[in-house]
Design an enzyme around this catalytic site. Structure first.
Site, PDB file in Angstrom:
ATOM      1  N   PHE A  71       0.849  -1.188   0.000  1.00 35.74           N
ATOM      2  CA  PHE A  71       0.000   0.000   0.000  1.00 35.74           C
ATOM      3  C   PHE A  71       0.893   1.248   0.000  1.00 35.74           C
ATOM      4  O   PHE A  71       1.841   1.321   0.781  1.00 35.74           O
ATOM      5  CB  PHE A  71      -0.913  -0.017   1.222  1.00 35.74           C
ATOM      6  CG  PHE A  71      -2.006   1.002   1.156  1.00 35.74           C
ATOM      7  CD1 PHE A  71      -3.101   0.812   0.334  1.00 35.74           C
ATOM      8  CD2 PHE A  71      -1.921   2.173   1.885  1.00 35.74           C
ATOM      9  CE1 PHE A  71      -4.112   1.755   0.252  1.00 35.74           C
ATOM     10  CE2 PHE A  71      -2.928   3.131   1.811  1.00 35.74           C
ATOM     11  CZ  PHE A  71      -4.028   2.915   0.990  1.00 35.74           C
ATOM     12  N   TYR A 122     -11.289  -0.546  10.383  1.00 32.33           N
ATOM     13  CA  TYR A 122     -12.509  -0.046   9.721  1.00 32.33           C
ATOM     14  C   TYR A 122     -12.908  -0.890   8.518  1.00 32.33           C
ATOM     15  O   TYR A 122     -13.927  -0.611   7.894  1.00 32.33           O
ATOM     16  CB  TYR A 122     -12.356   1.433   9.330  1.00 32.33           C
ATOM     17  CG  TYR A 122     -11.034   1.787   8.689  1.00 32.33           C
ATOM     18  CD1 TYR A 122     -10.770   1.447   7.375  1.00 32.33           C
ATOM     19  CD2 TYR A 122     -10.044   2.454   9.411  1.00 32.33           C
ATOM     20  CE1 TYR A 122      -9.556   1.769   6.785  1.00 32.33           C
ATOM     21  CE2 TYR A 122      -8.830   2.776   8.833  1.00 32.33           C
ATOM     22  CZ  TYR A 122      -8.586   2.420   7.517  1.00 32.33           C
ATOM     23  OH  TYR A 122      -7.371   2.720   6.951  1.00 32.33           O
ATOM     24  N   LYS A 123     -12.093  -1.870   8.156  1.00 31.92           N
ATOM     25  CA  LYS A 123     -12.448  -2.717   7.008  1.00 31.92           C
ATOM     26  C   LYS A 123     -13.242  -3.919   7.534  1.00 31.92           C
ATOM     27  O   LYS A 123     -14.409  -3.813   7.838  1.00 31.92           O
ATOM     28  CB  LYS A 123     -11.179  -3.145   6.266  1.00 31.92           C
ATOM     29  CG  LYS A 123     -10.354  -1.975   5.731  1.00 31.92           C
ATOM     30  CD  LYS A 123      -9.149  -2.481   4.984  1.00 31.92           C
ATOM     31  CE  LYS A 123      -8.149  -1.389   4.665  1.00 31.92           C
ATOM     32  NZ  LYS A 123      -8.598  -0.379   3.721  1.00 31.92           N
ATOM     33  N   ASP A 167       1.652  -5.937   7.549  1.00 29.55           N
ATOM     34  CA  ASP A 167       0.456  -5.087   7.546  1.00 29.55           C
ATOM     35  C   ASP A 167      -0.737  -6.019   7.279  1.00 29.55           C
ATOM     36  O   ASP A 167      -0.803  -6.675   6.229  1.00 29.55           O
ATOM     37  CB  ASP A 167       0.608  -4.021   6.454  1.00 29.55           C
ATOM     38  CG  ASP A 167      -0.576  -3.056   6.389  1.00 29.55           C
ATOM     39  OD1 ASP A 167      -1.684  -3.443   6.813  1.00 29.55           O
ATOM     40  OD2 ASP A 167      -0.392  -1.934   5.879  1.00 29.55           O
ATOM     41  N   ARG A 199     -12.634  -3.625  -7.749  1.00 33.26           N
ATOM     42  CA  ARG A 199     -12.334  -4.470  -6.591  1.00 33.26           C
ATOM     43  C   ARG A 199     -13.624  -4.773  -5.832  1.00 33.26           C
ATOM     44  O   ARG A 199     -14.397  -3.863  -5.521  1.00 33.26           O
ATOM     45  CB  ARG A 199     -11.345  -3.705  -5.709  1.00 33.26           C
ATOM     46  CG  ARG A 199     -10.772  -4.490  -4.583  1.00 33.26           C
ATOM     47  CD  ARG A 199      -9.723  -3.666  -3.862  1.00 33.26           C
ATOM     48  NE  ARG A 199     -10.320  -2.625  -3.025  1.00 33.26           N
ATOM     49  CZ  ARG A 199      -9.673  -2.005  -2.034  1.00 33.26           C
ATOM     50  NH1 ARG A 199      -8.427  -2.299  -1.766  1.00 33.26           N
ATOM     51  NH2 ARG A 199     -10.278  -1.088  -1.321  1.00 33.26           N
TER      52      ARG A 199
HETATM   53  C1  PLP Z   1      -2.671  -2.060   3.423  1.00 34.45           C
HETATM   54  C2  PLP Z   1      -2.912  -0.698   3.964  1.00 34.45           C
HETATM   55  N1  PLP Z   1      -1.961  -0.125   4.715  1.00 34.45           N
HETATM   56  C3  PLP Z   1      -2.119   1.123   5.219  1.00 34.45           C
HETATM   57  C4  PLP Z   1      -3.282   1.832   5.002  1.00 34.45           C
HETATM   58  C5  PLP Z   1      -3.407   3.225   5.552  1.00 34.45           C
HETATM   59  O1  PLP Z   1      -4.277   3.229   6.636  1.00 34.45           O
HETATM   60  P1  PLP Z   1      -4.662   4.568   7.425  1.00 34.45           P
HETATM   61  O2  PLP Z   1      -5.325   5.486   6.449  1.00 34.45           O
HETATM   62  O3  PLP Z   1      -5.599   4.119   8.490  1.00 34.45           O
HETATM   63  O4  PLP Z   1      -3.424   5.162   7.984  1.00 34.45           O
HETATM   64  C6  PLP Z   1      -4.318   1.251   4.252  1.00 34.45           C
HETATM   65  C7  PLP Z   1      -5.579   1.985   4.004  1.00 34.45           C
HETATM   66  O5  PLP Z   1      -6.494   1.545   3.374  1.00 34.45           O
HETATM   67  C8  PLP Z   1      -4.123  -0.043   3.705  1.00 34.45           C
HETATM   68  O6  PLP Z   1      -5.052  -0.623   2.946  1.00 34.45           O
END
Ligand code: PLP
Length: 398
Positions: A114, A210-211, A185, A357
């Protein structure tokens, strides 16, 4: 299967007429969360005010909820704590891991990670010095890229775009053999797939809620540190609530006991209240059942879409065990197609450059809806219903 998915579904509010295939981005509202937040606002904040920190147990909430998340990710009680955003938790975990491996200078990740994780790593490494580097390789090349320069292997277990899953246990073992630490992660894994952090030997892990854990927009993240490292890791974000005795107001920092040191500042009590209620569904849901059902739903969707939509190409691994709980298709006009779907009540999301997606969340989605979503997608494709200017205008959030 022991999980009663009719009972789990009844625990969520789902808008009438909507087929929600986006619980991998933002989970729906658990009915109990709405009640719990209202109660926390009126009975706790309203009536107790500052005394709520002790009387309502607000101060213990990050660790108490961390223990409930720990059960879902194969971690022991006392190894997970809640707070901040996932991006912040990536920073914290990576900084501590690098400090625990002081002779090495390379953070190894993959090109499918990400962006926030990669940006956070770049920013952190810049402050550490010019000799630190972030190396990214294709996801399938990660195993071969681990070597004796790797300080930390930093990966997202389920690829946010394709749903491709890394083998956490195998890669962690390779990293350890090479003298590297691991940071996982779990944003697209926690609550979606069975995990065994202890069995895999993971050193650090982080994730959002939140997912698949349905804590609501902006819900707090979690961080895990292995039992072996929790007492050694030194937090770079050494905030007062990670101090051994925050209310001693000592001018010198002393890290708190174990995972408590990964707390930073005041916890978000209203969001934690929502999360605490959202986690109740796991009292009646078994993650193995959720995984089995999610595979059934994903496979049915792939079969139906491939049969009816020849111009969409599967962008996720074909083998179910190599995927998380999402399925992605590629099309150059993916954005407009998703807008046309949303206009017809099927909610998924679009990820640039051309990914449609869809998330499969058996706690509240069943086979009939998945097949109906595939039918609507087929109608949109067959009639070129996406080909309208209003579906091509990009909104800020996709
Ligand atoms: C794999 C991954 N890492 C990090 C994040 C970033 O998360 P946050 O916006 O809560 O910092 C996300 C957000 O969707 C994500 O999907």
């Amino acid at each position: 299967m022991t999980t009663d998915f009719t009972a789990t579904r009844a625990m969520f509010h789902l808008p009438e007429g909507m087929i929600y295939l986006d619980g991998n981005s933002l989970g729906p509202l658990p009915r109990a969360a709405a009640e719990r937040v209202a109660r926390t606002v009126t009975e706790e904040w309203g009536e107790m005010l500052i005394t709520g920190w002790n009387r309502a147990g607000w101060m213990d909430q990050p660790a108490r909820i961390g223990d409930r998340i720990a059960r879902l990710i194969g971690a022991p009680a006392g190894s997970v704590v809640m707070g901040d955003t996932l991006s912040i938790k990536v920073y914290q975990a990576l900084a501590s891991a690098l400090e625990l491996n002081p002779a090495r200078r390379v953070v190894l990740s993959d090109t499918g990670n990400f962006p926030s994780d990669l940006y956070i790593a770049e920013g952190l490494l810049r402050t550490l010095g010019a000799d630190y580097t972030l190396r990214t390789v294709a996801p399938e090349d990660v195993a071969d890229a681990i070597d004796d320069t790797t300080a930390v292997l930093m990966l997202t277990e389920v690829d946010y775009r394709t749903g491709r899953r890394h083998d956490m246990a195998a890669l962690t073992a390779l990293a350890h053999e090479a003298g590297a630490l691991t940071l996982w992660d779990l944003a697209h894994s926690a609550g979606a797939v069975p995990l065994d952090l202890v069995g895999a030997g993971a050193d650090f892990a982080v994730g959002c809620t939140y997912k698949y854990l349905n804590s609501g927009p902006g819900g707090p993240a979690f961080i895990y540190v292995s039992e072996q490292l929790a007492g050694l890791a030194r937090p770079a974000l050494s905030g007062w609530l990670g101090h051994e005795a925050p209310f001693a107001f000592d001018p010198d920092y002393r890290p708190g006991r174990g995972i408590e040191r990964m707390r930073v500042g005041t916890p978000p009590i209203l969001q934690l209240a929502a999360l605490e209620a959202a986690l109740d569904v796991w009292d009646i849901a078994d993650i193995q059942d959720v995984r089995a059902k999610s595979i059934e739903l994903s496979e049915a969707f792939i079969t139906a879409v491939e049969a009816a939509c020849p111009t969409l190409t599967l962008a996720s691994p074909r083998e179910a065990h190599e995927r998380g709980s999402q399925v992605s298709f590629h099309h150059p006009e993916g954005y407009a197609i998703m807008q046309a779907l949303i206009a017809r009540g099927v909610i998924g999301d679009f990820r640039a450059p051309g990914i449609l997606r869809f998330g499969f969340t058996p706690l509240y989605i069943g086979l009939d809806e998945v097949l109906r979503a595939a039918e609507i997608l087929a109608e949109v494709m067959a009639g070129d219903l996406w080909n309208r200017p209003e579906y091509k205008a990009r909104a800020r959030v996709t």
